[in-house]
Scaffold this motif. Sequence first.
Motif, PDB file in Angstrom:
ATOM      1  N   MET A   1      21.637 125.153 101.117  1.00  0.00           N
ATOM      2  CA  MET A   1      22.812 125.979 101.414  1.00  0.00           C
ATOM      3  C   MET A   1      23.576 126.290 100.123  1.00  0.00           C
ATOM      4  O   MET A   1      23.730 125.440  99.251  1.00  0.00           O
ATOM      5  N   ASN A   2      24.067 127.507 100.043  1.00  0.00           N
ATOM      6  CA  ASN A   2      24.866 127.935  98.896  1.00  0.00           C
ATOM      7  C   ASN A   2      26.337 127.909  99.303  1.00  0.00           C
ATOM      8  O   ASN A   2      26.808 128.794 100.007  1.00  0.00           O
ATOM      9  N   GLU A   3      27.041 126.848  98.911  1.00  0.00           N
ATOM     10  CA  GLU A   3      28.439 126.685  99.318  1.00  0.00           C
ATOM     11  C   GLU A   3      29.357 127.525  98.445  1.00  0.00           C
ATOM     12  O   GLU A   3      29.204 127.577  97.226  1.00  0.00           O
ATOM     13  N   GLN A   4      30.319 128.193  99.085  1.00  0.00           N
ATOM     14  CA  GLN A   4      31.304 128.987  98.363  1.00  0.00           C
ATOM     15  C   GLN A   4      32.706 128.526  98.717  1.00  0.00           C
ATOM     16  O   GLN A   4      33.090 128.524  99.881  1.00  0.00           O
ATOM     17  N   SER A   5      33.472 128.148  97.722  1.00  0.00           N
ATOM     18  CA  SER A   5      34.893 127.864  97.898  1.00  0.00           C
ATOM     19  C   SER A   5      35.635 129.079  97.365  1.00  0.00           C
ATOM     20  O   SER A   5      35.842 129.215  96.147  1.00  0.00           O
ATOM     21  N   SER A   6      36.006 129.962  98.260  1.00  0.00           N
ATOM     22  CA  SER A   6      36.482 131.282  97.850  1.00  0.00           C
ATOM     23  C   SER A   6      37.678 131.262  96.920  1.00  0.00           C
ATOM     24  O   SER A   6      37.783 132.083  96.014  1.00  0.00           O
ATOM     25  N   TYR A   7      38.583 130.319  97.133  1.00  0.00           N
ATOM     26  CA  TYR A   7      39.828 130.360  96.368  1.00  0.00           C
ATOM     27  C   TYR A   7      40.021 129.143  95.464  1.00  0.00           C
ATOM     28  O   TYR A   7      41.142 128.763  95.143  1.00  0.00           O
ATOM     29  N   ASP A   9      40.001 127.264  91.880  1.00  0.00           N
ATOM     30  CA  ASP A   9      40.348 127.721  90.533  1.00  0.00           C
ATOM     31  C   ASP A   9      39.091 127.770  89.676  1.00  0.00           C
ATOM     32  O   ASP A   9      38.423 126.774  89.446  1.00  0.00           O
ATOM     33  N   SER A  10      38.753 128.941  89.217  1.00  0.00           N
ATOM     34  CA  SER A  10      37.594 129.104  88.339  1.00  0.00           C
ATOM     35  C   SER A  10      37.713 130.428  87.608  1.00  0.00           C
ATOM     36  O   SER A  10      38.482 131.309  87.996  1.00  0.00           O
ATOM     37  N   ARG A 114      24.510 133.845  92.830  1.00  0.00           N
ATOM     38  CA  ARG A 114      25.463 132.795  93.191  1.00  0.00           C
ATOM     39  C   ARG A 114      26.894 133.147  92.761  1.00  0.00           C
ATOM     40  O   ARG A 114      27.684 132.283  92.373  1.00  0.00           O
ATOM     41  N   LEU A 115      27.212 134.431  92.848  1.00  0.00           N
ATOM     42  CA  LEU A 115      28.571 134.888  92.593  1.00  0.00           C
ATOM     43  C   LEU A 115      29.370 134.825  93.902  1.00  0.00           C
ATOM     44  O   LEU A 115      28.802 134.908  94.991  1.00  0.00           O
TER      45      LEU A 115
END
Length: 286
Positions: A1-7, A9-10, A114-115
């Motif tokens: 799974m490709n996890e995304q934490s949308s908000y 800090d990066s 993976r953006l």
Amino acid sequence: MNEQSSYSDSMEGTLYLIPTPIGNLEDMTFRAVRMLKEVDIVAAEDTRQTRKLFNHFEIDTSLVSYHEHNKRKAGDSLIEQMKAGKQVALVSDAGMPAISDPGQDLVQEALKERLKVIALPGANAALTSLIASGLSTERFEFIGFLPRQNKQRQEFLEQIKGNPTTLIFYESPHRLKEALEAMHKALGNRKISISRELTKKFEEYQRGTIEEAIEWSKTGTVKGEFCLVVEGNQNKEEDDQWWDSLTTLQHVNHYIELGMSSKDAIKQVAKERNIQKRLVYAEYHS
């Protein structure tokens, strides 16, 4: 799974999917306007159309073209800029990007790299038409534009006629009457709601049966983009077994007579009868 934490800090680049009004500019959200001002680049289906929106909301972000004919080259450039940390927004001419437009390709490419991909809620012609149609909203299927060629259009409608869910189509004015006639032939005289010019001054709904819609299309105002909401199959169990009295060969020949190739007809029959395709093939060619 490709996890995304949308908000989180990066400093990584992000693709924002930003809906635009389908007619009335007041349907633009505060958040959408803010994001279009904050991102580094806005990719637009038609920069001339989007420029009007920018002028109205005083947005001066860099605007680039991204459409069906340049999506590969423009998409590669946008991906590279996001990989370098740029924030990119994607908009269509009207409504939700990536719905019936090449934006879906950019989303897929961004996810491969993976953006982050973040979608904003907003105006959408299909859902707007659905909730005002008077037809069931419990389950629905968005079809989009039907195939342009008569044979392929009829074949597609035959394949979905057993679907019990409400069906949502887009159609252009010069193909509306042909599409309605094809629906009547394949789906029967179901309930339908036709909307045009949504949220604009000349917004209009036609609600009734497909037969009534065909008659209206001969004399009514057939201008602008149309959204058609069609009742699902209300006799699914009965319709699913319409071929019970036919042999497998007759079943295949039925679809061939409708314009399908023998290959596609065999595939459809195997699906409907829930048997292996090679068995249908063998009986057809015996």
